[in-house]
Design a protein around this motif. Structure first.
Motif, PDB file in Angstrom:
ATOM      1  N   UNK A 177       0.792  -1.232   0.000  1.00  0.00           N
ATOM      2  CA  UNK A 177       0.000   0.000   0.000  1.00  0.00           C
ATOM      3  C   UNK A 177       0.826   1.285   0.000  1.00  0.00           C
ATOM      4  N   UNK A 178       2.080   1.229   0.481  1.00  0.00           N
ATOM      5  CA  UNK A 178       2.877   2.450   0.554  1.00  0.00           C
ATOM      6  C   UNK A 178       4.360   2.114   0.632  1.00  0.00           C
ATOM      7  N   UNK A 179       5.176   3.099   0.272  1.00  0.00           N
ATOM      8  CA  UNK A 179       6.636   2.944   0.274  1.00  0.00           C
ATOM      9  C   UNK A 179       7.258   4.308   0.559  1.00  0.00           C
ATOM     10  N   UNK A 180       8.160   4.346   1.529  1.00  0.00           N
ATOM     11  CA  UNK A 180       8.872   5.582   1.874  1.00  0.00           C
ATOM     12  C   UNK A 180      10.359   5.271   1.912  1.00  0.00           C
ATOM     13  N   UNK A 181      11.168   6.069   1.214  1.00  0.00           N
ATOM     14  CA  UNK A 181      12.608   5.835   1.148  1.00  0.00           C
ATOM     15  C   UNK A 181      13.337   7.156   1.026  1.00  0.00           C
ATOM     16  N   UNK A 182      14.389   7.348   1.831  1.00  0.00           N
ATOM     17  CA  UNK A 182      15.154   8.593   1.807  1.00  0.00           C
ATOM     18  C   UNK A 182      16.260   8.607   0.769  1.00  0.00           C
ATOM     19  N   UNK A 183      16.722   7.460   0.361  1.00  0.00           N
ATOM     20  CA  UNK A 183      17.896   7.405  -0.519  1.00  0.00           C
ATOM     21  C   UNK A 183      17.630   6.439  -1.665  1.00  0.00           C
ATOM     22  N   UNK A 184      17.361   6.998  -2.828  1.00  0.00           N
ATOM     23  CA  UNK A 184      17.008   6.177  -3.977  1.00  0.00           C
ATOM     24  C   UNK A 184      17.466   6.880  -5.249  1.00  0.00           C
ATOM     25  N   UNK A 185      17.790   6.104  -6.270  1.00  0.00           N
ATOM     26  CA  UNK A 185      18.233   6.650  -7.551  1.00  0.00           C
ATOM     27  C   UNK A 185      17.121   6.560  -8.587  1.00  0.00           C
ATOM     28  N   UNK A 186      17.191   7.414  -9.567  1.00  0.00           N
ATOM     29  CA  UNK A 186      16.154   7.525 -10.591  1.00  0.00           C
ATOM     30  C   UNK A 186      15.870   6.190 -11.270  1.00  0.00           C
ATOM     31  N   UNK A 187      16.942   5.454 -11.615  1.00  0.00           N
ATOM     32  CA  UNK A 187      16.733   4.193 -12.324  1.00  0.00           C
ATOM     33  C   UNK A 187      16.102   3.122 -11.447  1.00  0.00           C
ATOM     34  N   UNK A 188      16.136   3.309 -10.112  1.00  0.00           N
ATOM     35  CA  UNK A 188      15.501   2.346  -9.218  1.00  0.00           C
ATOM     36  C   UNK A 188      13.976   2.372  -9.325  1.00  0.00           C
ATOM     37  N   UNK A 189      13.407   3.521  -9.652  1.00  0.00           N
ATOM     38  CA  UNK A 189      11.949   3.643  -9.578  1.00  0.00           C
ATOM     39  C   UNK A 189      11.280   4.202 -10.826  1.00  0.00           C
ATOM     40  N   UNK A 190      12.037   4.635 -11.827  1.00  0.00           N
ATOM     41  CA  UNK A 190      11.440   5.336 -12.975  1.00  0.00           C
ATOM     42  C   UNK A 190      10.384   4.491 -13.681  1.00  0.00           C
ATOM     43  N   UNK A 191      10.698   3.244 -14.003  1.00  0.00           N
ATOM     44  CA  UNK A 191       9.738   2.395 -14.713  1.00  0.00           C
ATOM     45  C   UNK A 191       8.525   2.080 -13.849  1.00  0.00           C
ATOM     46  N   UNK A 192       8.793   1.724 -12.591  1.00  0.00           N
ATOM     47  CA  UNK A 192       7.695   1.362 -11.687  1.00  0.00           C
ATOM     48  C   UNK A 192       6.796   2.554 -11.388  1.00  0.00           C
ATOM     49  N   UNK A 193       7.340   3.758 -11.459  1.00  0.00           N
ATOM     50  CA  UNK A 193       6.507   4.946 -11.231  1.00  0.00           C
ATOM     51  C   UNK A 193       5.405   5.051 -12.284  1.00  0.00           C
ATOM     52  N   UNK A 194       5.765   4.824 -13.541  1.00  0.00           N
ATOM     53  CA  UNK A 194       4.765   4.880 -14.609  1.00  0.00           C
ATOM     54  C   UNK A 194       3.674   3.844 -14.364  1.00  0.00           C
ATOM     55  N   UNK A 195       4.089   2.645 -13.958  1.00  0.00           N
ATOM     56  CA  UNK A 195       3.136   1.563 -13.701  1.00  0.00           C
ATOM     57  C   UNK A 195       2.237   1.902 -12.519  1.00  0.00           C
ATOM     58  N   UNK A 196       2.851   2.402 -11.435  1.00  0.00           N
ATOM     59  CA  UNK A 196       2.089   2.751 -10.233  1.00  0.00           C
ATOM     60  C   UNK A 196       1.066   3.844 -10.521  1.00  0.00           C
ATOM     61  N   UNK A 197       1.478   4.908 -11.182  1.00  0.00           N
ATOM     62  CA  UNK A 197       0.559   6.017 -11.438  1.00  0.00           C
ATOM     63  C   UNK A 197      -0.549   5.609 -12.409  1.00  0.00           C
ATOM     64  N   UNK A 198      -0.234   4.748 -13.376  1.00  0.00           N
ATOM     65  CA  UNK A 198      -1.276   4.259 -14.272  1.00  0.00           C
ATOM     66  C   UNK A 198      -2.289   3.397 -13.527  1.00  0.00           C
ATOM     67  N   UNK A 199      -1.835   2.762 -12.430  1.00  0.00           N
ATOM     68  CA  UNK A 199      -2.712   1.899 -11.638  1.00  0.00           C
ATOM     69  C   UNK A 199      -3.530   2.666 -10.612  1.00  0.00           C
ATOM     70  N   UNK A 200      -3.347   3.986 -10.542  1.00  0.00           N
ATOM     71  CA  UNK A 200      -4.119   4.813  -9.625  1.00  0.00           C
ATOM     72  C   UNK A 200      -3.368   5.264  -8.398  1.00  0.00           C
ATOM     73  N   UNK A 201      -2.082   4.906  -8.304  1.00  0.00           N
ATOM     74  CA  UNK A 201      -1.279   5.305  -7.155  1.00  0.00           C
ATOM     75  C   UNK A 201      -0.602   6.652  -7.354  1.00  0.00           C
ATOM     76  N   UNK A 202       0.133   7.073  -6.337  1.00  0.00           N
ATOM     77  CA  UNK A 202       0.846   8.347  -6.395  1.00  0.00           C
ATOM     78  C   UNK A 202       2.285   8.152  -5.935  1.00  0.00           C
ATOM     79  N   UNK A 203       3.181   8.938  -6.505  1.00  0.00           N
ATOM     80  CA  UNK A 203       4.586   8.933  -6.102  1.00  0.00           C
ATOM     81  C   UNK A 203       5.117  10.346  -6.137  1.00  0.00           C
ATOM     82  N   UNK A 204       5.763  10.749  -5.051  1.00  0.00           N
ATOM     83  CA  UNK A 204       6.403  12.060  -4.962  1.00  0.00           C
ATOM     84  C   UNK A 204       7.898  11.845  -4.801  1.00  0.00           C
ATOM     85  N   UNK A 205       8.671  12.484  -5.670  1.00  0.00           N
ATOM     86  CA  UNK A 205      10.126  12.369  -5.651  1.00  0.00           C
ATOM     87  C   UNK A 205      10.729  13.724  -5.336  1.00  0.00           C
TER      88      UNK A 205
END
Length: 257
Positions: free
Chosen positions: A201-229
């Motif tokens: 349901x949620x994920x919080x991380x202080x130290x992450x790189x763009x390539x770690x989440x870029x693809x999954x962000x598109x998938x998450x937001x298309x599925x109705x979720x939100x991500x703030x970077x």
């Protein structure tokens, strides 16, 4: 938009599955370490996988560029830029923990337009084109309907080597008292895809790189979720994220006295 980028998604999926099956075949083999850091490992297979991905993507789209954990390819100012993490979850992979994935995103100018995340051990392929229907192995997915923290399963990162250790552990303890369960997979991309599929349901991380989440962000937001970077480096590569199903009162839950 879906039709416009369909060929790019096909190439991304083929590249991710090619690299993923390569990793699967070498999962039980002795792995060569190129660099051993205090809290991370760089494997020779990281570079070999990125080379496979790069070759496949540039075969169809030679004018595009690659931004990846294992280096970049020119042209630097290409209209289309692939953002690649060849093994998200390298430490898991090295230790024989079957939780890792291949992650490929595409950016058109400044817009994220598609994502593909492939888990070769489960043979699960998460895909989405921005604004379209996200899929898991060609079946539609969506975020959970959970709206109360006590119902939630969350991932709370707590860094130990970037100056955020003490604060991160306090936040971990603070959230753990509010939720049903905390889970830490060791793969940012899979965690975000699990939120997209309603597993987390949620994920919080202080130290992450763009390539770690870029693809999954598109998938998450298309599925109705939100991500703030929130970028923390001038190049915008490293920063912190807060991601959730769009329903939980996550920001309120994170507030500490």
């Amino acid at each position: 938009m879906s039709a416009e980028y369909a060929a790019y998604l096909t190439a991304a999926r083929q590249a991710a599955m090619l690299a993923g099956e390569f990793l699967r075949q070498h999962f039980d083999a002795v792995k060569q370490v190129d660099e051993a850091l205090l809290h991370d490992i760089k494997l020779r297979l990281d570079k070999e996988c990125q080379a496979l991905i790069t070759q496949r993507l540039l075969q169809d789209f030679p004018q595009s560029s690659i931004l990846g954990e294992e280096g970049n390819s020119s042209p630097e100012r290409a209209e289309f830029q692939w953002v690649v993490d060849p093994i998200d979850g390298t430490v898991n992979y090295f230790y024989g923990i079957p939780v890792f994935c291949v992650s490929i995103a595409l950016r058109h100018h400044d817009e994220w337009v598609l994502g593909c995340v492939y888990d070769p051990m489960q043979r699960e392929c998460f895909t989405a084109i921005a604004g379209g229907q996200p899929m898991l192995n060609d079946k539609p997915i969506a975020v959970s309907s959970r709206a109360q923290m006590q119902e939630a399963v969350v991932f709370i990162g707590h860094g130990t080597h970037d100056g955020s250790g003490e604060a991160g552990i306090r936040r971990f303890a603070h959230i753990s008292r509010q939720v049903r369960k905390i889970r830490i997979l060791g793969s940012a991309a899979l965690t975000l895809c699990y939120i997209a599929a309603g597993r987390f349901d949620a994920y919080v991380e202080d130290r992450i790189c763009l390539w770690d989440f870029a693809a999954a962000r598109v998938i998450l937001e298309a599925a109705g979720g939100r991500l703030e970077f929130a970028p923390r480096t001038p190049d915008g590569i490293k920063g912190s994220i807060v991601a959730w199903n769009g329903l939980l009162p996550l920001h309120e839950a994170l507030q500490m006295d």
